[in-house]
Design an enzyme around this catalytic site. Structure first.
Site, PDB file in Angstrom:
ATOM      1  N   ASP A 103       0.936  -1.259  -0.055  1.00 58.44           N
ATOM      2  CA  ASP A 103       0.007   0.018   0.014  1.00 58.44           C
ATOM      3  C   ASP A 103       0.811   1.310   0.098  1.00 58.44           C
ATOM      4  O   ASP A 103       2.147   1.130   0.176  1.00 58.44           O
ATOM      5  CB  ASP A 103      -0.898  -0.206   1.324  1.00 58.44           C
ATOM      6  N   ASP A 147      -0.534   4.931   1.081  1.00 56.11           N
ATOM      7  CA  ASP A 147      -0.622   6.047   2.241  1.00 56.11           C
ATOM      8  C   ASP A 147      -0.600   5.419   3.593  1.00 56.11           C
ATOM      9  O   ASP A 147      -1.442   4.354   3.497  1.00 56.11           O
ATOM     10  CB  ASP A 147      -2.305   6.593   2.057  1.00 56.11           C
ATOM     11  N   GLU A 150     -14.195   3.634   7.419  1.00 51.85           N
ATOM     12  CA  GLU A 150     -13.126   2.955   6.812  1.00 51.85           C
ATOM     13  C   GLU A 150     -12.091   2.224   8.044  1.00 51.85           C
ATOM     14  O   GLU A 150     -11.793   1.239   7.953  1.00 51.85           O
ATOM     15  CB  GLU A 150     -12.075   3.819   6.091  1.00 51.85           C
ATOM     16  N   SER A 199     -16.398  11.563  -4.989  1.00 50.87           N
ATOM     17  CA  SER A 199     -14.994  12.185  -5.004  1.00 50.87           C
ATOM     18  C   SER A 199     -14.754  12.176  -6.493  1.00 50.87           C
ATOM     19  O   SER A 199     -14.445  13.392  -7.033  1.00 50.87           O
ATOM     20  CB  SER A 199     -13.877  11.369  -4.599  1.00 50.87           C
ATOM     21  N   ALA A 232      -5.353   2.819  -3.154  1.00 52.87           N
ATOM     22  CA  ALA A 232      -6.880   3.444  -3.070  1.00 52.87           C
ATOM     23  C   ALA A 232      -6.804   4.891  -3.339  1.00 52.87           C
ATOM     24  O   ALA A 232      -7.947   5.353  -3.417  1.00 52.87           O
ATOM     25  CB  ALA A 232      -7.862   2.616  -2.046  1.00 52.87           C
TER      26      ALA A 232
END
Length: 333
Positions: free
Chosen positions: A58, A60, A106, A127, A175
C-alpha cells in the site's frame, strides 16, 4: 500454506533461520500470532531466493508514515491533491465533508468489511463526481508532493534500493490518487524501473478534469485480480513468494489473484485504535507492527534473502540471468 520442504532445508549452507536470531522481529512493538509459521515462511523465502519474490505494498500510511517525529500531519495522496491552489473552493469543502464522513467508517473496527465496501464505493464515486468539469494542471501535484517526500518511512530509500538490486518486482497498490503517488516516488528518487503503481488516476475530457480512470480502486478491492492479462501480471504470476505490506485490514488481500502464490507474508502497520484493532490485525496479518514508522522489518527480511543468495552466487548479482536486463515496468496501470 507452507510445505514440508522447509524442514528438509535445515542443512542448507547457513542453516535454518530462527525468529530469535532476527533482531527486528524481537522488538516489543513487533507482534506475531504464529511465530513458527512466520519462521517457516521466512525460510521458504530465503531458500527460494530473489527470483521467486515479489513485493506488494500500500502507499498511504504504509510507504508514508502514520506520524512524524514532530507530530506533523502526513498528507494522504488525495490530501496532496486537495491542497493544490487552483482547485475550486467548493471542491475542497465538499471533499473535506466526505473525508469526515467516510474515513471514520473505513477505520472503524466494529463495522463489517462487506458494509464498509458499500461506503467506500460511495466515497470514491462522489469524489470522482466532484473532480470533474474544471481545468487543472497536474504540475501542481508535483509542486505540492515535493514538500511531502520526506514523509516516507525511515529507511524507505534503502528498502527500495535493495528491491532494485535484487530485481524484485514492486507493486505499489493504492486506493488513493495515483498521480500523487507517482509524483512522491519520483521526487524521492525511488520510482525505479522495477516499480509499478496501480491506483486511481485523473482523466481529462476536452481539457477539463473528468473524474478518475477505471477501474475504481478502493481500500477493499485492491488485489491482483485487477491485473489479469496485464504486463505486470505476466511478469509476476509465477513469483510465488510475496511480501505484502499495508496499514488497513483490506490491504492483507492485495496478493489475491496470483494462482501460484503459496507463500505470502503479510505485514500490517497498526496505528489507529490500537487496542480495539489488535485482535483483528493479529488474525489478518502474520506480523503486526505497532506505531513503527520505519522499514526495518521488511529490510531485515530482504537482507536475509540477499545474504543467502550471495553465498550461493558470489559473483555480482543479476537475478534474471547473466545476459538479461533488469526488470522494466511502465509506471502505472
Amino acid at each position: 500454506m507452507v510445505n514440508d520442504e522447509s524442514s528438509d532445508r535445515r542443512d542448507d549452507k547457513v542453516g535454518f533461520i530462527r525468529i530469535q536470531d532476527i533482531p527486528a522481529l524481537n522488538q516489543s512493538h513487533c507482534r506475531m500470532r504464529d511465530p513458527q509459521l512466520v519462521e517457516k515462511i521466512i525460510n521458504e523465502f530465503v531458500c527460494g531466493g530473489p527470483e521467486r519474490m515479489q513485493f506488494v505494498s500500500d502507499f498511504d500510511y504504509t510507504i508514508t508514515k502514520q506520524r512524524t517525529e514532530d507530530n506533523e500531519a502526513v498528507l494522504s495522496s488525495f490530501g496532496i491533491f486537495n491542497t493544490c491552489k487552483s482547485l475550486p473552493s467548493y471542491y475542497k469543502d465538499e471533499t473535506d465533508k466526505l473525508f469526515r464522513k467516510y474515513r471514520p467508517i473505513e477505520i472503524d473496527p466494529n463495522i463489517p468489511i462487506g458494509e464498509k465496501v458499500e461506503y467506500m464505493i460511495e466515497w470514491w464515486t462522489k469524489s470522482a463526481e466532484l473532480a470533474s468539469g474544471f481545468a487543472f494542471d497536474p504540475i501542481e501535484i508535483d509542486q505540492t508532493a515535493s514538500k511531502f517526500k520526506r514523509a516516507l518511512r525511515d529507511r524507505t530509500h534503502e528498502l527500495f534500493a535493495t528491491l532494485l538490486r535484487l530485481d524484485i518486482p514492486v507493486l505499489v497498490f493504492s486506493a488513493g490518487l495515483g498521480n500523487s503517488v507517482v509524483s512522491v516516488l519520483q521526487q524521492a528518487n525511488i520510482m525505479h524501473p522495477n516499480v509499478k503503481v496501480v491506483s486511481n488516476f485523473l482523466q481529462y475530457r476536452d481539457g477539463l478534469l473528468d473524474g478518475f480512470q477505471q477501474p475504481m480502486i478502493h481500500t477493499f478491492n485492491k488485489n491482483e485480480t485487477v491485473l489479469n492479462g496485464s504486463e505486470y501480471y505476466e511478469l509476476v504470476h509465477t513469483r510465488d513468494h510475496i511480501i505484502v505490506m499495508g496499514d488497513s485490514l483490506g490491504d492483507a488481500d492485495m496478493a489475491n489473484g496470483v494462482p501460484a502464490s503459496s507463500h505470502i507474508l503479510k505485514i500490517g502497520f497498526l496505528f489507529d485504535h490500537v487496542e480495539a484493532n489488535m485482535d483483528k490485525y493479529m488474525n489478518t496479518f502474520d506480523i503486526v507492527l505497532v506505531d513503527d514508522q520505519t522499514m526495518d522489518v521488511p529490510r531485515a527480511l530482504l537482507g536475509l534473502i540477499e545474504q543467502r543468495h550471495q553465498l550461493r552466487h558470489p559473483h555480482p548479482h543479476v537475478a534474471n540471468g547473466a545476459n538479461s536486463a533488469p526488470i522494466q515496468l511502465s509506471s502505472a496501470l
